[in-house]
Design a protein around this motif. Structure first.
Motif, PDB file in Angstrom:
ATOM      1  N   GLU A  64       0.820  -1.211   0.000  1.00 20.52           N
ATOM      2  CA  GLU A  64       0.000   0.000   0.000  1.00 20.52           C
ATOM      3  C   GLU A  64       0.852   1.258   0.000  1.00 20.52           C
ATOM      4  O   GLU A  64       0.463   2.284  -0.550  1.00 20.52           O
ATOM      5  N   GLN A  65       2.036   1.188   0.589  1.00 21.04           N
ATOM      6  CA  GLN A  65       2.949   2.322   0.608  1.00 21.04           C
ATOM      7  C   GLN A  65       3.766   2.420  -0.672  1.00 21.04           C
ATOM      8  O   GLN A  65       4.527   3.368  -0.849  1.00 21.04           O
ATOM      9  N   GLY A  66       3.622   1.425  -1.554  1.00 21.17           N
ATOM     10  CA  GLY A  66       4.385   1.420  -2.795  1.00 21.17           C
ATOM     11  C   GLY A  66       5.803   0.901  -2.633  1.00 21.17           C
ATOM     12  O   GLY A  66       6.623   1.033  -3.546  1.00 21.17           O
ATOM     13  N   GLN A  67       6.113   0.305  -1.477  1.00 17.56           N
ATOM     14  CA  GLN A  67       7.460  -0.208  -1.221  1.00 17.56           C
ATOM     15  C   GLN A  67       7.493  -1.703  -1.541  1.00 17.56           C
ATOM     16  O   GLN A  67       7.569  -2.569  -0.661  1.00 17.56           O
ATOM     17  N   LYS A  68       7.434  -2.011  -2.844  1.00 19.98           N
ATOM     18  CA  LYS A  68       7.366  -3.399  -3.283  1.00 19.98           C
ATOM     19  C   LYS A  68       8.653  -4.161  -2.970  1.00 19.98           C
ATOM     20  O   LYS A  68       8.623  -5.368  -2.728  1.00 19.98           O
ATOM     21  N   LYS A  69       9.770  -3.445  -2.967  1.00 20.97           N
ATOM     22  CA  LYS A  69      11.051  -4.090  -2.692  1.00 20.97           C
ATOM     23  C   LYS A  69      11.070  -4.635  -1.264  1.00 20.97           C
ATOM     24  O   LYS A  69      11.518  -5.768  -1.027  1.00 20.97           O
ATOM     25  N   TYR A  70      10.585  -3.835  -0.319  1.00 17.42           N
ATOM     26  CA  TYR A  70      10.526  -4.293   1.072  1.00 17.42           C
ATOM     27  C   TYR A  70       9.567  -5.469   1.233  1.00 17.42           C
ATOM     28  O   TYR A  70       9.836  -6.419   1.974  1.00 17.42           O
ATOM     29  N   ALA A  71       8.424  -5.407   0.540  1.00 16.52           N
ATOM     30  CA  ALA A  71       7.451  -6.492   0.631  1.00 16.52           C
ATOM     31  C   ALA A  71       8.045  -7.789   0.084  1.00 16.52           C
ATOM     32  O   ALA A  71       7.860  -8.870   0.665  1.00 16.52           O
ATOM     33  N   THR A  72       8.791  -7.697  -1.040  1.00 17.17           N
ATOM     34  CA  THR A  72       9.417  -8.882  -1.624  1.00 17.17           C
ATOM     35  C   THR A  72      10.435  -9.494  -0.674  1.00 17.17           C
ATOM     36  O   THR A  72      10.460 -10.706  -0.448  1.00 17.17           O
ATOM     37  N   ARG A  73      11.280  -8.645  -0.098  1.00 16.38           N
ATOM     38  CA  ARG A  73      12.300  -9.134   0.824  1.00 16.38           C
ATOM     39  C   ARG A  73      11.664  -9.790   2.054  1.00 16.38           C
ATOM     40  O   ARG A  73      12.115 -10.848   2.510  1.00 16.38           O
ATOM     41  N   LEU A  74      10.610  -9.192   2.562  1.00 15.45           N
ATOM     42  CA  LEU A  74       9.940  -9.711   3.756  1.00 15.45           C
ATOM     43  C   LEU A  74       9.313 -11.070   3.488  1.00 15.45           C
ATOM     44  O   LEU A  74       9.461 -12.010   4.279  1.00 15.45           O
ATOM     45  N   LEU A  75       8.625 -11.201   2.345  1.00 14.51           N
ATOM     46  CA  LEU A  75       7.958 -12.465   2.026  1.00 14.51           C
ATOM     47  C   LEU A  75       8.962 -13.576   1.726  1.00 14.51           C
ATOM     48  O   LEU A  75       8.725 -14.742   2.057  1.00 14.51           O
ATOM     49  N   LYS A  76      10.075 -13.223   1.114  1.00 14.30           N
ATOM     50  CA  LYS A  76      11.113 -14.235   0.863  1.00 14.30           C
ATOM     51  C   LYS A  76      11.659 -14.776   2.181  1.00 14.30           C
ATOM     52  O   LYS A  76      11.883 -15.987   2.324  1.00 14.30           O
ATOM     53  N   LYS A  77      11.879 -13.883   3.141  1.00 17.36           N
ATOM     54  CA  LYS A  77      12.397 -14.307   4.442  1.00 17.36           C
ATOM     55  C   LYS A  77      11.394 -15.201   5.157  1.00 17.36           C
ATOM     56  O   LYS A  77      11.766 -16.206   5.770  1.00 17.36           O
ATOM     57  N   ALA A  78      10.114 -14.844   5.085  1.00 20.19           N
ATOM     58  CA  ALA A  78       9.079 -15.664   5.715  1.00 20.19           C
ATOM     59  C   ALA A  78       8.961 -17.018   5.013  1.00 20.19           C
ATOM     60  O   ALA A  78       8.741 -18.045   5.656  1.00 20.19           O
ATOM     61  N   TRP A  79       9.101 -17.031   3.681  1.00 18.64           N
ATOM     62  CA  TRP A  79       9.033 -18.291   2.932  1.00 18.64           C
ATOM     63  C   TRP A  79      10.206 -19.199   3.293  1.00 18.64           C
ATOM     64  O   TRP A  79      10.050 -20.426   3.354  1.00 18.64           O
ATOM     65  N   GLU A  80      11.367 -18.625   3.554  1.00 21.09           N
ATOM     66  CA  GLU A  80      12.508 -19.422   3.978  1.00 21.09           C
ATOM     67  C   GLU A  80      12.231 -20.102   5.316  1.00 21.09           C
ATOM     68  O   GLU A  80      12.678 -21.226   5.553  1.00 21.09           O
ATOM     69  N   ALA A  81      11.489 -19.399   6.197  1.00 20.34           N
ATOM     70  CA  ALA A  81      11.149 -19.994   7.492  1.00 20.34           C
ATOM     71  C   ALA A  81      10.118 -21.101   7.327  1.00 20.34           C
ATOM     72  O   ALA A  81      10.260 -22.180   7.901  1.00 20.34           O
ATOM     73  N   GLN A  82       9.058 -20.845   6.530  1.00 23.53           N
ATOM     74  CA  GLN A  82       8.024 -21.862   6.306  1.00 23.53           C
ATOM     75  C   GLN A  82       7.187 -21.477   5.089  1.00 23.53           C
ATOM     76  O   GLN A  82       6.474 -20.474   5.121  1.00 23.53           O
ATOM     77  N   PRO A  83       7.243 -22.255   4.010  1.00 25.97           N
ATOM     78  CA  PRO A  83       6.384 -21.980   2.856  1.00 25.97           C
ATOM     79  C   PRO A  83       4.914 -22.085   3.229  1.00 25.97           C
ATOM     80  O   PRO A  83       4.520 -22.969   4.004  1.00 25.97           O
TER      81      PRO A  83
END
Length: 493
Positions: A285-304
Motif C-alpha cells: 500500500e505504501q508502494g514499497q514493493k522491494k521491502y514487501a518482496t524481501r519480507l515475504l522471501k524471508k518468511a518463505w525461507e522460514a516456512q512456505p
C-alpha cells in the motif's frame, strides 16, 4: 570414674558435717524462749533449728496458698493466669489436631469430613486466616459453592489472606462463565501479587479473550520480568499480540497504525506468517514493493505457506503468467523440494498453459505426499494435456479421499481453523495454532473409493460435478476450479 569418686567424697563430707553440727547442738547449753498466750516455752538448740525449719515451711505453704487464691480470683475475672494458659494450650492443641485432620481429609477428597473438621478447628482456634482457608477449600470440594464464596469474602477482608480470597472468587466466576467479573478480579489479584505465575496466565488469557491486546502485552512483559517466561517465547508471543493489536486497529480502518503495528510484529517474529502477510500488504500500500518482496522471501525461507504466495502475487497483480512464473522462481528457490513450492510452481505452469512443465514440477508428489490439492492439480494437468474424462474423473475421485493437507491446527486440542487466530476457538488457548497436518486428515468412506470411477458417468459433466464436491471439502484458496478443468486455456493460480 573420677567424677563418681568426687560425688561420693562430697556426700561423705556432707553427712559428717551434719553429724558434727547435730552433736554440737546437743552438747550446747541454752536455747530459745517462746512466750505464746502467757505461756513460756523453752527450746533447746536442736529443737530451735527444727522449729525454724517448720516455721519456714509453714510460711512457704501459706504464700503458695495465698498465690493460688489470687490466681483463682484473676481467673474468675478473666485475667491471664497459669490456669488459663493451661486451658488455652489444651484448647489450641485440640484445634490444631482438628486442623491437621481436616487437611488430611481434604487431601483424601473427603469434602464433608474436611468441612466438619474445619468447623471444629474454628471453634478451638482463634486463627480465622487458617480455618477459613480450610473451610473454603473443603466447601468447594463438597460442592457447597455458597459456603465457599462466603468464606472467600471473609478472606478478602484480611490483609494477609486478601489475595487468596480474590483468587478464589475469580476461579468461581470463571467456572460460572462470568469472564467480565473474572477479568477485574484477575487484575486485582495481579496487583496484589504480580509475581504469581498462575495469576499471570489467567489474566493473560482473559485479556486476550477480551481483545485487550495492550494489557496482554503488559502482562506478558511482567511474565518475562519475573522469570516466568523464556525470552524467545516472550518475543514470539509479543509478536502475536502485536499482530492481533494491528488487526484490531485495521478493523477500525486506521490503516497507518495497522501497518506500523504489523511491520513491528513481523520484525519481532519473522516466521509468524500472518504478521508477514499483513506487513507485506502494508508495504504494498505504501508502494514499497522491494521491502514487501524481501519480507515475504524471508518468511518463505522460514516456512512456505499459501498465504505468503498470495501476498507475493499481490505485489504485481497485472503481470503476465510467464512473468509471474519467472518472478515466483525467486521465491521458491529457497525450498524447491517442499510440497508447497512444487504445487505452487505447478499452478503457475498451468496458468501459463505449460502442462508438461506443470507435471514435471509436481513430479511424484501425490505418491509421496498425497493431498486433495495435489490430486486436483493432476486432474487439471491431465485435462490440459487432452486426457479422457475417465482419467480426469479418476484423479478427482482420488481427491475425494485424499488428506486435506496442512491446516491451522491447535497444538492443545487439535481443532482445525480455517484461518489463523491468536486464540483457539475451541479451547481458548493462546498462541497454539501451527501450520501442520491434522491428526486425522483422511476422509473415511465405507468400502473404499476404488470403485467410484466405474460407478460414475464417463462425461465431462461428471468430472465437473466431482470437482465441485472437492471444492466443498477443501478450504484452500488456490484450488483449481471445476470450470478450469473444462477450459485448460483459462488462467489459473
Amino acid at each position: 570414674m573420677i567424677w563418681s569418686l568426687v560425688k561420693i567424697v562430697v556426700f561423705i563430707v556432707a553427712v559428717a558435717a551434719l553429724a558434727l553440727g547435730a552433736g554440737y547442738l546437743l552438747e550446747a547449753e541454752g536455747g530459745v524462749r517462746v512466750i505464746v498466750a502467757g505461756q513460756e516455752f523453752t527450746l533447746g538448740p536442736l529443737e530451735s533449728v527444727v522449729g525454724l525449719i517448720v516455721l519456714v515451711l509453714v510460711i512457704w505453704i501459706g504464700l503458695k496458698l495465698l498465690g493460688l487464691l489470687v490466681a483463682f480470683w484473676k481467673f474468675l475475672n478473666g485475667d491471664e493466669t497459669a490456669l488459663s494458659r493451661y486451658f488455652a494450650r489444651n484448647k489450641a492443641a485440640k484445634g490444631f489436631d482438628a486442623l491437621a485432620e481436616g487437611m488430611m481429609a481434604l487431601a483424601s477428597g473427603e469434602g464433608r469430613v474436611a468441612l466438619a473438621k474445619a468447623e471444629k478447628a474454628d471453634r478451638y482456634l482463634n486463627r480465622p486466616e487458617l480455618t477459613n482457608l480450610l473451610t473454603a477449600q473443603a466447601a468447594e470440594l463438597a460442592g457447597d459453592r455458597k459456603k465457599a464464596e462466603e468464606t472467600y469474602r471473609k478472606l478478602v477482608q484480611n490483609d494477609s489472606t486478601r489475595f487468596v480470597g480474590v483468587r478464589g472468587i475469580m476461579k468461581q466466576k470463571l467456572a460460572d462463565g462470568d469472564t467480565d467479573t473474572a477479568l477485574k478480579l484477575a487484575e486485582k489479584a495481579f496487583a496484589l501479587k504480580p509475581k504469581h505465575e498462575d495469576t499471570q496466565d489467567v489474566l493473560l488469557k482473559l485479556q486476550a479473550g477480551h481483545e485487550d491486546w495492550a494489557g496482554a502485552r503488559q502482562t506478558l512483559s511482567a511474565k518475562l520480568k519475573y522469570g516466568n517466561l523464556p525470552r524467545d517465547i516472550h518475543k514470539r508471543r509479543d509478536a502475536v499480540l502485536a499482530l492481533s493489536e494491528a488487526k484490531k486497529v485495521l478493523d477500525k480502518e486506521q490503516t497507518i497504525e495497522a501497518r506500523e503495528a504489523a511491520i513491528a510484529a513481523n520484525k519481532q517474529s519473522p516466521d509468524l506468517i500472518p504478521a508477514a502477510v499483513m506487513a507485506a500488504e502494508g508495504y504494498i500500500e505504501q508502494g514499497q514493493k522491494k521491502y514487501a518482496t524481501r519480507l515475504l522471501k524471508k518468511a518463505w525461507e522460514a516456512q512456505p505457506h499459501p498465504d505468503l504466495a498470495a501476498a507475493f502475487a499481490a505485489i504485481e497483480p497485472n503481470e503476465t503468467p510467464a512473468a509471474r512464473l519467472k518472478r515466483f522462481a525467486q521465491l521458491t528457490r529457497s525450498h524447491p523440494e517442499n510440497s508447497e513450492s512444487r504445487m505452487l510452481m505447478a499452478e503457475l505452469n498451468i496458468a501459463a498453459e505449460d502442462f508438461p512443465a506443470a507435471r514435471r514440477a509436481l513430479g511424484d508428489l501425490f505418491e509421496t505426499d498425497p493431498t486433495t490439492r495435489s490430486a486436483t492439480l493432476m486432474a487439471a494437468i491431465e485435462r490440459g494435456q487432452g486426457a479422457s474424462d475417465a482419467v480426469v474423473q479418476g484423479w478427482l475421485t482420488r481427491a475425494l479421499s485424499a488428506p486435506r493437507g496442512p491446516q491451522w491446527v491447535c497444538d492443545n486440542c487439535q481443532n482445525i481453523h480455517a484461518e489463523w487466530t491468536p486464540i483457539c476457538t475451541n479451547c481458548s488457548a493462546f498462541d497454539t495454532l501451527s501450520w501442520k497436518r491434522p491428526p486425522s486428515a483422511e476422509i473415511a468412506m465405507p468400502g473404499g473409493t476404488e470403485m467410484l470411477p466405474l460407478l460414475g458417468a464417463q462425461s465431462a459433466e461428471a468430472a465437473g460435478n466431482a470437482m465441485t464436491v472437492v471444492e466443498s471439502t477443501s478450504d484452500e484458496s488456490d484450488v483449481i476450479e471445476a470450470e478450469d478443468l473444462g477450459n485448460p486455456k483459462k488462467k489459473g493460480a
